[in-house]
Design a protein around this motif. Structure first.
Motif, PDB file in Angstrom:
ATOM      1  N   THR A 341     -88.739   3.204   0.223  1.00  0.00           N
ATOM      2  CA  THR A 341     -89.965   2.434   0.451  1.00  0.00           C
ATOM      3  C   THR A 341     -89.632   1.002   0.847  1.00  0.00           C
ATOM      4  N   THR A 342     -88.716   0.406   0.086  1.00  0.00           N
ATOM      5  CA  THR A 342     -88.371  -0.978   0.360  1.00  0.00           C
ATOM      6  C   THR A 342     -87.805  -1.129   1.771  1.00  0.00           C
ATOM      7  N   GLU A 343     -86.945  -0.173   2.159  1.00  0.00           N
ATOM      8  CA  GLU A 343     -86.419  -0.229   3.535  1.00  0.00           C
ATOM      9  C   GLU A 343     -87.557  -0.199   4.545  1.00  0.00           C
ATOM     10  N   ASN A 344     -88.533   0.626   4.273  1.00  0.00           N
ATOM     11  CA  ASN A 344     -89.656   0.734   5.209  1.00  0.00           C
ATOM     12  C   ASN A 344     -90.502  -0.530   5.236  1.00  0.00           C
ATOM     13  N   VAL A 345     -90.628  -1.185   4.081  1.00  0.00           N
ATOM     14  CA  VAL A 345     -91.350  -2.462   4.060  1.00  0.00           C
ATOM     15  C   VAL A 345     -90.591  -3.479   4.892  1.00  0.00           C
ATOM     16  N   TYR A 346     -89.294  -3.532   4.676  1.00  0.00           N
ATOM     17  CA  TYR A 346     -88.471  -4.489   5.417  1.00  0.00           C
ATOM     18  C   TYR A 346     -88.560  -4.234   6.915  1.00  0.00           C
ATOM     19  N   LYS A 347     -88.587  -2.964   7.296  1.00  0.00           N
ATOM     20  CA  LYS A 347     -88.650  -2.612   8.706  1.00  0.00           C
ATOM     21  C   LYS A 347     -89.837  -3.294   9.373  1.00  0.00           C
ATOM     22  N   GLN A 348     -90.929  -3.380   8.652  1.00  0.00           N
ATOM     23  CA  GLN A 348     -92.131  -4.002   9.209  1.00  0.00           C
ATOM     24  C   GLN A 348     -92.099  -5.522   9.063  1.00  0.00           C
ATOM     25  N   GLN A 349     -91.544  -6.019   7.993  1.00  0.00           N
ATOM     26  CA  GLN A 349     -91.844  -7.414   7.632  1.00  0.00           C
ATOM     27  C   GLN A 349     -90.717  -8.423   7.832  1.00  0.00           C
ATOM     28  N   ILE A 350     -89.488  -7.951   7.968  1.00  0.00           N
ATOM     29  CA  ILE A 350     -88.390  -8.927   8.008  1.00  0.00           C
ATOM     30  C   ILE A 350     -88.395  -9.739   9.304  1.00  0.00           C
ATOM     31  N   VAL A 351     -88.255 -11.046   9.160  1.00  0.00           N
ATOM     32  CA  VAL A 351     -87.996 -11.916  10.302  1.00  0.00           C
ATOM     33  C   VAL A 351     -86.774 -12.749   9.941  1.00  0.00           C
ATOM     34  N   GLU A 352     -85.780 -12.741  10.810  1.00  0.00           N
ATOM     35  CA  GLU A 352     -84.581 -13.526  10.499  1.00  0.00           C
ATOM     36  C   GLU A 352     -84.812 -14.981  10.847  1.00  0.00           C
ATOM     37  N   VAL A 353     -84.450 -15.860   9.927  1.00  0.00           N
ATOM     38  CA  VAL A 353     -84.653 -17.288  10.124  1.00  0.00           C
ATOM     39  C   VAL A 353     -83.341 -17.986   9.836  1.00  0.00           C
ATOM     40  N   GLU A 354     -83.000 -18.923  10.703  1.00  0.00           N
ATOM     41  CA  GLU A 354     -81.729 -19.628  10.566  1.00  0.00           C
ATOM     42  C   GLU A 354     -81.941 -20.906   9.759  1.00  0.00           C
ATOM     43  N   GLY A 355     -81.414 -20.955   8.551  1.00  0.00           N
ATOM     44  CA  GLY A 355     -81.386 -22.210   7.806  1.00  0.00           C
ATOM     45  C   GLY A 355     -82.728 -22.644   7.222  1.00  0.00           C
ATOM     46  N   GLN A 356     -82.629 -23.602   6.289  1.00  0.00           N
ATOM     47  CA  GLN A 356     -83.813 -24.080   5.581  1.00  0.00           C
ATOM     48  C   GLN A 356     -84.454 -25.241   6.316  1.00  0.00           C
ATOM     49  N   THR A 357     -85.557 -25.690   5.780  1.00  0.00           N
ATOM     50  CA  THR A 357     -86.307 -26.755   6.419  1.00  0.00           C
ATOM     51  C   THR A 357     -86.669 -27.804   5.379  1.00  0.00           C
ATOM     52  N   ASP A 358     -87.057 -29.001   5.854  1.00  0.00           N
ATOM     53  CA  ASP A 358     -87.460 -30.049   4.913  1.00  0.00           C
ATOM     54  C   ASP A 358     -88.886 -29.832   4.434  1.00  0.00           C
ATOM     55  N   ILE A 359     -89.724 -29.447   5.377  1.00  0.00           N
ATOM     56  CA  ILE A 359     -91.144 -29.278   5.056  1.00  0.00           C
ATOM     57  C   ILE A 359     -91.575 -27.882   5.481  1.00  0.00           C
TER      58      ILE A 359
END
Lengths: 538, 307, 403
Positions: A341-359
């Motif tokens: 189930t979790t894999e299937n949730v990730y399949k729909q929802q994951i977005v890769e983001v590079e690094g953190q932000t200040d705001i």
């Protein structure tokens, strides 16, 4: 002939804002705003497009029931005529917003009951596994399980809401090695088989949490619904790094060892929250792809909403039912099922983001898990922003330690007295005294949890349990510890002040205020959520 | 008048001044533009053209305009209608194709009960390349988009759905109008559709429309025509589409022969496989045109009344 | 001699009522009060002395009079024209600093034998305030013969005077009279040592009452309503356990007393009134709303003490009847019987409390007599303007030294 051929759904992505980038749509409670983010240092995370739903959900469900995952027999082999069968299902908090009929729960429960009828099972109970949430109304139950099931079971009292404060109805099954009491519904504990029907909207849901939390009460919940656990769940959307889940899994083991047999059915939905077409479809499109018609309907919608009283707006949005489609269904042993189930949730929802932000900026929508058909009060605003949105990450938080979260929401000083009576007291008494989660937990939790009036309202009316607002605050405690400042744009300033946050009238003002904390020229990331996504932060 | 121009100017300057969402937003730099979801070509939705309002409009157009126009322009001489008497239900009409006049001619000559339950397989890339063109084609001619080169799965499914709903299909298996007056080899598409749908195919030969409006011309010129309906052909179960296409072509060639000579001679030549080839001699240059000229002369004669 | 005189003048009275209804305290401009050059009052007999006020406080009942809101009940109990001012610290001719206990009881009226209340030491309840050697008047500041505190000098009976110790500042001493009211109210709740008390209103009276409660009942739970932030922090500082906004009172009392709530439906989560409630409620506001609130948060057989002057109110008394609630008033003071059985004059208790609880901090601003309109407006909107007690400062009046 159908001409609704869908193009392959595109993954989510991160847009770097430059001077030519259009303003970004911010949800703002039951209205919307278009906000221009500073060029050159801002980025916007766009959610993936909705995946295709299963073509034939009903046969997929039947297939899943007969081909279980993990150490489990097919459902039909587990059913005997003289057995006690309990079917527990997710409550009104899932999915968000409520989905169009037929609800997934209805499809599954009907399939399960078909098999039970075939096997000649007489003793069947259906329980809305709502832990200490408010009870579901008849309409809401009918929506979830369908009229056929409701009419067959509710009149004879075999379809009902879980009651965590029923002294006769609850039982402590044991203790985990960590000394956590495992409290459970007596009916479920004494059943030969518990079938759990889940809708996994986000990766926090499901697994042992379905039963160990959903069929539990304050005695059990306090061991993981607390500040310590939440601060050690980084994030609670990532099971591998979540103390919340570790505790639930320990409890799951105790439940299993106590002889409770659980047949877990989990489903995932796509993120087709606002529809591929229709009046709200523009909300899940990218701004530069808005057609003339989209733009016209958006402008009309915005202008229309602006002149409406907020109660009318709320009514309109509360009537929206999402055209969610089921993307997977799996059944069998809890842990094995939940992995897939979790894999299937990730399949729909994951977005890769590079690094953190200040705001980190977020536009909070009109709905959270706890105000379906209700009012989004200031405490829920905090919980949605700092609890849910902030924790929609894997790896590390989107915003750096000491950074700032800016939330856009009208945050009215308004409560639903039937649904949230203890919230009013929490707001008037607890938050007026302190906003420190530790202090709140130490000083006030017990008083609210044991307040007889709240218990009466929880059991007999449609009120969240007295301790529920505390959990809302704990949900945000990881963020409160992590952040340097929280600013709400466009909120009721006295309500925002009571929350311990700062109030800004416009986003540029808020960015200006934030720079006091994070320095000049900060980097900004906007979560364009909903539709929901989970940021995988590298 | 002044008021209108000034308010227009105001609206224009308002839109010029205001940005998104009153104006569209450019696709940001570095972002893949959205793949366009086509609603032209083979994706053009023609469902509406088979609803009653459109059908009524079309029936009025055909009976009130198209039939008189065809009577004047083409003076059609129809034969072989009796061959259709044995069939019941939807069919596929497969005709040779010389001119844009072919479709209106067929629409106004195919007899009841098929006449008002017809759809015309039209080249998706030609008739449906724009929304306006597609709309007119589907309203006036009851056209549905079919790929010219290779019939795709979607087209096939669509046609099957239509036939299941009781519609008959007119298709031109050559895949386009004749460029030079000679026919072109029949492509497998019509045959493929017929096999998939399991309905009979009625071969039709149309003679003379090339004169009225041949490819490259834009103004029609009156000329007499002959339309010959052939015996319905039923594809065998699992028949090869290519072979069935050849069979169709042969049948149309035999009808052409029948139209220019007589039935008996045509049948004999058909059985001896010596029917004149529709596609003309397999030669280049002047000889093809010369060979066509023979037909032309013959038809020229026919324009005059027989005394 | 400069004095603020209040005359009987019906048109002006009406004007004050109108003006006061728009802006509290505005009645001072158009109403029957005027700064006049009055004569020094004549001493009725040798038991009277001239007192030259140093500080003279402005009380809520004074403001009601000035804005034309006080009850006609008082009409026969006062004599016109009078000079208001009964919260006074002043000097005697020999330089002794004294505080005035303003009630004009049988003793000062030279009535012998005194009424029953005066015999019992309950001066505030004196039954003969309209009889005797001086004109009618319940207190100094409402009698035409004595003058009052809002002037350069007035006459006082020696029995009314309490010498002030050297250590007590003028600012503290002027708080003794209002504090005595609070002490009296707190003690008249008759509450159990670990009971719960709700104090409605955190103006001067509310705050001194809270302070008194905390002092005499160290273990009771005190909940106070406070409209303004400075009132809230003072209430907490003076001993309230919880201070909340006035509209939060029902939910707050419910939480504190762990009772259940009743509203139109017992299921709708609203709180109209409580099943149980506070053992005692001290209402320092005295409006229809505050008394209604008090009735909905007092437990059955509980007690409501009215300290704020109510004037005429409109309240539903069914709960009083059904829940057998006692509604009692607390006007001024006299003699108190403490929990340990000892007896003391309220004024002495108040003086001790002012000192120990540092109640001089409640005096927020002082004005010269000449700025009486500003002073009265300030006092009338004290909470809103972040103040508690406003007083006239007569220490620097030149006329004072001429006497």
């Amino acid at each position: 002939m159908k001409n609704e051929k869908n193009l392959a759904p595109r993954p989510g992505f991160v847009l770097d804002v430059d001077r030519t980038s259009p303003p970004v749509l911010f949800h703002h409670g039951d209205t919307f705003k278009l906000e221009k983010l500073p060029a050159g240092r801002s980025r916007v995370i766009y959610p993936p497009e909705p995946l295709e739903g299963l073509r034939d959900p009903d046969s997929a469900i039947r297939h899943a029931l007969e081909n279980p995952i993990g150490d489990s027999e097919p459902l039909s082999a587990l059913l005997r005529p003289d057995m006690k069968l309990t079917i527990a299902f997710d409550d009104i908090s899932l999915p968000l917003p409520p989905m169009r009929r037929p609800d997934i729960r209805q499809r599954i429960i009907e399939a399960v009951l078909d098999l039970a009828a075939e096997a000649g099972v007489d003793d069947v109970h259906l329980i809305a596994a709502l832990a200490i949430h408010r009870r579901m109304t008849e309409d809401e139950l009918r929506h979830a399980v369908g009229d056929r099931v409701y009419d067959a079971f509710a009149p004879s009292g075999r379809l009902y809401n879980h009651d965590a404060e029923d002294p006769e109805g609850m039982v402590v099954l044991g203790e985990t090695p960590h000394g956590e009491d495992v409290q459970f519904s007596r009916r479920a504990a004494e059943s030969d088989l518990v079938v759990y029907v889940n809708i996994n909207l986000v990766s926090m849901d499901g697994g042992h949490k379905s039963t160990a939390t959903g069929l539990s009460g304050y005695t059990g919940l306090r061991h993981h619904h607390n500040v310590h656990t939440m601060r050690n769940s980084t994030s609670f959307m990532d099971q591998e790094n979540s103390e919340l889940h570790a505790s639930n899994w320990r409890m799951g083991k105790v439940i299993r060892d106590a002889g409770v047999k659980i047949f877990q059915i989990e489903t995932t939905v796509n993120n087709n929250t606002f529809g591929r077409s229709g009046p709200l479809a523009v909300l899940q499109k990218r701004e530069w792809e808005w057609s003339a018609r989209d733009r016209a309907s958006f402008v009309a919608m915005q202008k229309g909403l602006d002149v409406m009283p907020s109660s009318a707006r709320r009514q309109i949005f509360n009537s929206w039912e999402a055209p969610y489609e089921m993307t997977s269904v799996q059944a069998g042993e809890v842990e094995a099922v939940h992995k897939i189930t979790t894999e299937n949730v990730y399949k729909q929802q994951i977005v890769e983001v590079e690094g953190q932000t200040d705001i980190l900026t977020m536009g909070l929508p009109y709905i959270s898990p706890y105000n379906v058909n209700s009012v989004m009060n200031p405490i829920l605003v905090m919980c949605l922003g700092l609890g849910y949105f902030f924790n929609m990450y894997r790896g590390k938080p989107l915003v750096r330690e000491g950074g700032v979260v800016i939330m856009s929401h009208p945050t009215p000083w308004e409560f639903h007295s039937v649904h949230h009576p203890s919230y009013i007291d929490f707001f008037e008494q607890v938050l007026a005294d302190t906003t420190d989660p530790i202090e709140i937990e130490r000083k006030y939790e017990k008083q609210f949890a044991e307040d007889e009036w709240y218990i009466h309202l929880y059991r007999n009316s449609y009120a969240y349990h007295g301790v529920h607002p505390f959990y809302m605050w704990y949900w945000g405690s990881h963020a409160l510890e992590h952040l340097g400042r929280v600013i709400i744009v466009g909120g009721d300033s006295s309500a925002v002040q009571r929350l311990g946050f700062q109030s800004a009238s416009t986003l540029p003002d808020a960015l200006e205020m934030a720079s006091d904390v994070v320095g000049p020229q900060p980097t900004i990331t906007h979560m364009k959520n909903p539709p929901i996504f989970l940021a995988d932060v590298k | 008048m002044n008021a209108i121009t000034s308010s227009l100017g105001k609206a224009r300057s308002f839109i010029n001044k205001s940005g998104f969402p009153y104006r569209s937003a450019p696709t940001p730099y570095g972002v893949e533009p959205a793949p366009v979801k086509k609603n032209t070509g083979s994706d053009f939705n023609t469902d509406w053209a088979r609803k009653y309002p459109a059908r009524l409009t079309r029936a009025m157009l055909i009976e009130g305009f198209m039939r008189p126009a065809m009577k004047f322009l083409a003076d059609p001489h129809i034969s072989g209608v009796d061959r259709l008497s044995g069939i019941d239900g939807p069919v596929i009409f497969a005709a040779n194709h010389h001119s844009h006049a072919d479709t209106p001619l067929l629409l106004s000559t195919i007899p009841d009960p098929w006449r008002h339950h017809l759809v015309v397989g039209a080249a998706a890339d030609y008739f449906f390349s724009t929304r306006v063109g597609g709309t007119i084609s589907s309203l006036v001619m009851s056209a549905v988009p079919i790929e010219r080169t290779k019939v795709g799965r979607r087209s096939a499914e669509m046609v099957r759905d239509l036939i299941d709903e009781g519609w008959s299909l007119i298709i031109f298996p050559e895949g386009g109008r004749s460029p030079d007056g000679w026919g072109q080899p029949f492509r497998g598409g019509a045959a493929y559709l017929a096999i998939r749908c399991g309905v009979p195919v009625v071969p039709i030969h149309i003679y003379g429309t090339g004169k009225i409006l041949r490819k490259g011309k834009s103004l029609p010129r009156p000329s007499s025509t002959k339309i010959t309906f052939g015996d319905p052909l039923m594809p065998d179960e699992g028949q090869n589409a290519k072979r069935f296409a050849e069979k169709l072509e042969t049948a149309v060639a035999a009808l052409a022969d029948e139209a220019s000579t007589d039935w008996w001679q045509a049948r004999r030549r058909a059985y001896s496989k010596t029917s004149p080839d529709l596609t003309g001699p397999d030669a280049g240059g002047w000889r093809r045109i010369w060979a066509l000229g023979k037909n032309d002369r013959r038809s020229q004669r026919k324009r005059w009344p027989d005394f | 001699m400069k004095a603020l005189e209040f005359r009987r003048n019906i048109p002006r009275y009406a004007a004050a009522r109108l003006a006061g209804s728009f802006t509290p305290g505005r009645g001072s401009g158009v109403g029957p009060i005027r700064l006049v050059d009055a004569d020094l009052p004549e001493l009725p007999n040798q038991d009277w002395e001239i007192v030259r006020p140093r500080l003279s406080g402005i009380c809520g009942s004074d403001l009601a009079t000035i804005d034309g809101k006080s009850a006609r009940y008082f009409e026969p109990l006062v004599s016109f024209p009078f000079i208001p001012g009964h919260e006074v610290v002043g000097d005697l001719q020999d330089g002794t600093r004294v505080v005035l206990e303003p009630v004009l009881g049988c003793l000062s009226r030279n009535i012998d034998p005194p009424c029953k209340s005066c015999q019992d030491g309950q001066l505030g309840n004196c039954e003969y305030v309209t009889f005797g050697e001086i004109s009618p008047g319940i207190q100094t500041g409402s009698c035409c013969d004595t003058g009052g505190g809002w002037s350069i000098a007035f006459a006082a009976h020696t029995s009314q005077l309490h010498p002030v110790g050297k250590d007590l500042s003028d600012e503290a001493a002027v708080m003794i009279e209002p504090t005595a009211c609070g002490v009296h109210a707190a003690l008249s709740t008759g509450i159990e040592p670990e009971g719960t008390v709700t104090v409605i209103g955190s103006g001067t009276l509310g705050l001194v009452t809270i302070s008194a409660l905390r002092s005499y009942f160290p273990d009771v739970k005190i909940l106070a309503t406070a409209r303004y932030p400075h009132q809230k922090s003072l209430a907490l500082d003076l001993g309230a356990d919880v201070a909340i906004a006035p509209n939060e009172i029902k939910r707050a009392v419910r939480r504190m007393t762990k009772s259940r709530a009743i509203s139109l439906s017992t299921e709708d989560g609203n709180v109209d009134r409580l099943t149980g409630g506070s053992d005692a409620v001290i209402d320092c506001v005295g409006s229809s709303e505050s008394i209604t609130d008090a009735l909905s948060v007092t437990r059955p057989r509980g007690k409501i003490v009215l300290v704020g002057m109510p004037s005429s109110v409109n309240i539903e008394l069914t709960p009083l009847w059904h829940r057998e609630i006692q509604l009692v008033g607390a006007y001024t003071y006299g003699t108190e019987k403490l929990a340990d059985g000892s007896v003391a004059r309220t004024f002495d208790l108040a003086a001790d409390l002012v000192d120990s609880a540092k109640l001089d901090r409640l005096l927020s601003a002082v004005y010269p007599l000449s700025r009486y309109q500003d002073a009265l407006e300030h006092a009338a909107s004290a909470g809103h303007r972040g103040a508690v007690k406003i007083a006239f400062d007569l220490r620097s009046e030149k006329e004072r030294d001429l006497l």
